[in-house]
Design a protein around this motif. Structure first.
Motif, PDB file in Angstrom:
ATOM      1  N   ASP A   1       9.501   1.491  -4.043  1.00  0.00           N
ATOM      2  CA  ASP A   1      10.426   1.004  -3.224  1.00  0.00           C
ATOM      3  C   ASP A   1      10.718   2.189  -1.867  1.00  0.00           C
ATOM      4  O   ASP A   1      12.080   2.393  -1.429  1.00  0.00           O
ATOM      5  CB  ASP A   1      11.961   1.850  -4.017  1.00  0.00           C
ATOM      6  N   CYS A   2       9.626   1.890  -1.522  1.00  0.00           N
ATOM      7  CA  CYS A   2       9.644   2.549  -0.362  1.00  0.00           C
ATOM      8  C   CYS A   2      10.158   1.972   0.935  1.00  0.00           C
ATOM      9  O   CYS A   2      10.828   0.910   0.355  1.00  0.00           O
ATOM     10  CB  CYS A   2       8.628   2.813   0.304  1.00  0.00           C
ATOM     11  N   ALA A   3      11.047   2.565   2.113  1.00  0.00           N
ATOM     12  CA  ALA A   3      11.953   2.233   2.107  1.00  0.00           C
ATOM     13  C   ALA A   3      11.828   2.125   3.639  1.00  0.00           C
ATOM     14  O   ALA A   3      11.903   1.839   4.886  1.00  0.00           O
ATOM     15  CB  ALA A   3      13.399   2.857   2.493  1.00  0.00           C
ATOM     16  N   HIS A   4      10.369   2.524   4.206  1.00  0.00           N
ATOM     17  CA  HIS A   4       9.138   3.247   4.523  1.00  0.00           C
ATOM     18  C   HIS A   4       9.872   3.750   5.867  1.00  0.00           C
ATOM     19  O   HIS A   4      10.255   3.236   7.709  1.00  0.00           O
ATOM     20  CB  HIS A   4       9.042   1.571   5.942  1.00  0.00           C
ATOM     21  N   GLY A   5      10.182   4.756   5.774  1.00  0.00           N
ATOM     22  CA  GLY A   5      11.387   5.779   6.986  1.00  0.00           C
ATOM     23  C   GLY A   5      10.433   6.693   6.916  1.00  0.00           C
ATOM     24  O   GLY A   5       9.657   7.227   7.661  1.00  0.00           O
TER      25      GLY A   5
ATOM     26  N   GLY B   1       3.033   8.399   2.045  1.00  0.00           N
ATOM     27  CA  GLY B   1       2.368   8.168   1.582  1.00  0.00           C
ATOM     28  C   GLY B   1       3.289   6.074   2.616  1.00  0.00           C
ATOM     29  O   GLY B   1       2.835   5.205   1.741  1.00  0.00           O
ATOM     30  N   CYS B   2       3.583   6.110   3.457  1.00  0.00           N
ATOM     31  CA  CYS B   2       3.895   4.615   4.084  1.00  0.00           C
ATOM     32  C   CYS B   2       2.884   4.228   4.041  1.00  0.00           C
ATOM     33  O   CYS B   2       2.389   4.659   5.124  1.00  0.00           O
ATOM     34  CB  CYS B   2       5.377   4.566   4.564  1.00  0.00           C
ATOM     35  N   GLY B   3       3.012   2.665   3.904  1.00  0.00           N
ATOM     36  CA  GLY B   3       1.500   2.579   4.214  1.00  0.00           C
ATOM     37  C   GLY B   3       2.049   1.478   6.002  1.00  0.00           C
ATOM     38  O   GLY B   3       1.463   1.484   6.862  1.00  0.00           O
ATOM     39  N   VAL B   4       3.275   1.283   5.949  1.00  0.00           N
ATOM     40  CA  VAL B   4       3.850   0.715   6.981  1.00  0.00           C
ATOM     41  C   VAL B   4       3.655   2.096   7.921  1.00  0.00           C
ATOM     42  O   VAL B   4       3.383   1.170   9.176  1.00  0.00           O
ATOM     43  CB  VAL B   4       5.774   0.178   6.762  1.00  0.00           C
ATOM     44  N   ARG B   5       4.253   2.215   8.163  1.00  0.00           N
ATOM     45  CA  ARG B   5       3.641   3.921   9.078  1.00  0.00           C
ATOM     46  C   ARG B   5       3.237   3.777   9.380  1.00  0.00           C
ATOM     47  O   ARG B   5       2.815   3.437  10.778  1.00  0.00           O
ATOM     48  CB  ARG B   5       5.400   4.808   8.576  1.00  0.00           C
TER      49      ARG B   5
ATOM     50  N   ARG C   1       0.362  -1.284   0.333  1.00  0.00           N
ATOM     51  CA  ARG C   1       0.083  -0.327  -0.059  1.00  0.00           C
ATOM     52  C   ARG C   1       1.029   1.045   0.065  1.00  0.00           C
ATOM     53  O   ARG C   1       0.096   2.366  -0.610  1.00  0.00           O
ATOM     54  CB  ARG C   1      -0.893  -0.261   1.350  1.00  0.00           C
ATOM     55  N   CYS C   2       2.220   1.098   0.393  1.00  0.00           N
ATOM     56  CA  CYS C   2       2.885   2.083   0.263  1.00  0.00           C
ATOM     57  C   CYS C   2       2.455   2.434  -0.922  1.00  0.00           C
ATOM     58  O   CYS C   2       2.986   2.390  -2.255  1.00  0.00           O
ATOM     59  CB  CYS C   2       4.498   1.804   0.521  1.00  0.00           C
ATOM     60  N   ARG C   3       3.441   4.270  -0.844  1.00  0.00           N
ATOM     61  CA  ARG C   3       2.981   5.389  -2.182  1.00  0.00           C
ATOM     62  C   ARG C   3       3.571   4.951  -3.134  1.00  0.00           C
ATOM     63  O   ARG C   3       3.404   4.629  -4.725  1.00  0.00           O
ATOM     64  CB  ARG C   3       3.336   6.404  -2.241  1.00  0.00           C
TER      65      ARG C   3
HETATM   66 ZN    ZN Z   1       6.186   2.237   3.017  1.00  0.00          ZN
END
Ligand code: ZN
Ligand code: GDP
Length: 347
Positions: free
Chosen positions: A284-288, A292-296, A279-281
């Motif tokens: 290659d989102c590093a979730h930092g 739009g980071c789905g994990v955070r 779901r991250c925008r």
């Molecule tokens: Zn993310």
């Protein structure tokens, strides 16, 4: 049926009438059968009618990519001391090579039984068991689920029920304790007729302990002595092909131990996280700090627990490190083979 004395050792190694039939053409060429016990860089330790022998493979085999693996039955020219042929494999436990995405590396050949080992209570994981089951079926070996450390739980029944829902009855299940010896004998019948087995499972589940009690001595603890021993002392202790005193064989290659982490399937085990990360925008989102980071978002609203996320990240790093090491090893090997070939050419 009686066999000449020299042949009984072959049968202890798993030789049977079907192997004899497959070997027929080589008898005429005065070759002898032997089983690969250890695979070295340029040679193989073989066990056969006349005991142990170290021999390289004929160059033709290397060129064709038909090199033997531990557990293979081979045809040996004793006078020249060369492996001339590999008998067609009944089963093969393999993994894709890291460097060559399409080349297969056979970790163990002619395995009859794959013991899928998980420890009670903390190591049991139905998803992982599914993965090991798939690996075993793929290899051609019969999977047998082994739950170890039963001495650590009150009642094994709930665990057995859960295994059942995973295997759907297609694989036998054994629950034992190598420490108390409870139900230890349940694994022995799987070695009948000198069957060959491997033990697959995470580190720490009790695989070496189980092999040690089956062998009746502390065999695997002394294995490490081999490191850096290029001349290869011929002691039974260091073999990757272990003969059990009551009959039967266990194959245990270093590659098999690497397989466990290398092959850890995070997608399977952490399907929920993979789904959230999708779901991250950004792909290659590093979730930092990415917008739009789905994990955070999931961590913030509690859909994803911090513990689970931490364990996922940790495992991912571990896996990545392991892959890099394997990749480097493989590159060095490729380089050596390449430069050897170049040297030959320039001669
Ligand atoms: Zn993310
Ligand atoms: P491996 O990495 O799978 O080879 O696991 P090991 O055989 O080295 O065992 C890991 C640890 O689990 C050791 O401390 C063993 O003593 C312990 N262990 C192995 N089998 C049992 C068992 O049946 N019960 C209990 N309580 N501990 C066990």
């Amino acid at each position: 049926m009686t066999f000449p004395l020299t042949e009984t050792l072959l049968h202890r190694l798993g030789w049977d009438d079907d192997w004899e039939a497959a070997f027929e053409p080589y008898r005429a060429d005065e070759l002898v059968p032997a089983r690969v016990a250890v695979q070295h860089r340029g040679a193989f330790d073989l066990l056969g009618e006349e005991g142990e022998l170290r021999a390289p493979a004929a160059p033709r085999l290397a060129r064709g990519g038909d090199l033997p693996a531990v557990g293979d039955w081979v045809a040996v020219d004793r006078t020249r001391g060369v492996v001339e042929a590999v008998l067609p494999r009944r089963t093969a436990l393999s993994r894709k090579e890291v460097w060559h995405a399409v080349r297969e590396q056979v970790l163990a050949a002619n395995v009859d039984v794959a013991f899928l080992v998980q420890a009670l209570p903390h190591d049991f994981n139905a998803r992982r068991l599914e993965r090991y089951l798939a690996m075993a079926w793929e290899s051609g070996a019969q999977p047998v689920v082994v739950l170890t450390k039963t001495d650590l739980v009150e009642d094994v029944e709930p665990w057995l029920a859960e295994v059942e829902t995973t295997t759907l009855g297609a694989a036998p299940v054994v629950a034992l304790s190598a420490i108390t010896g409870e139900h230890l004998d349940d694994v022995r019948p799987f070695f009948d007729d000198n069957k060959t087995a491997v033990l697959l499972g995470s580190s720490g589940v009790g695989k070496s302990t189980l092999v040690n009690v089956l062998v009746g001595e502390d065999l695997l603890a002394t294995r490490e002595v081999r490191e850096g021993d290029h001349r290869g002392r011929h002691t039974t202790v260091h073999r990757e092909l272990i003969l059990l005193p009551g009959g039967g064989i266990v194959l245990d290659t270093p590659g098999m131990r690497e397989l466990q982490l290398w092959d850890a399937d995070l997608e399977q085990t952490f399907g929920d996280i993979e789904e959230i990360a999708a779901r991250c925008r950004f792909n290659d989102c590093a979730h930092g700090r990415e917008p739009g980071c789905g994990v955070r978002a999931a961590l913030a609203d509690g859909t994803l627990s911090h513990d689970r996320w931490t364990s996922y990240v940790k495992l991912q790093r571990e896996l990545e490190a392991r892959r890099n090491v394997l990749l480097r090893k493989e590159r060095v090997r490729e380089y050596k083979i390449h430069s050897r070939a170049m040297r030959k050419k320039s001669r």
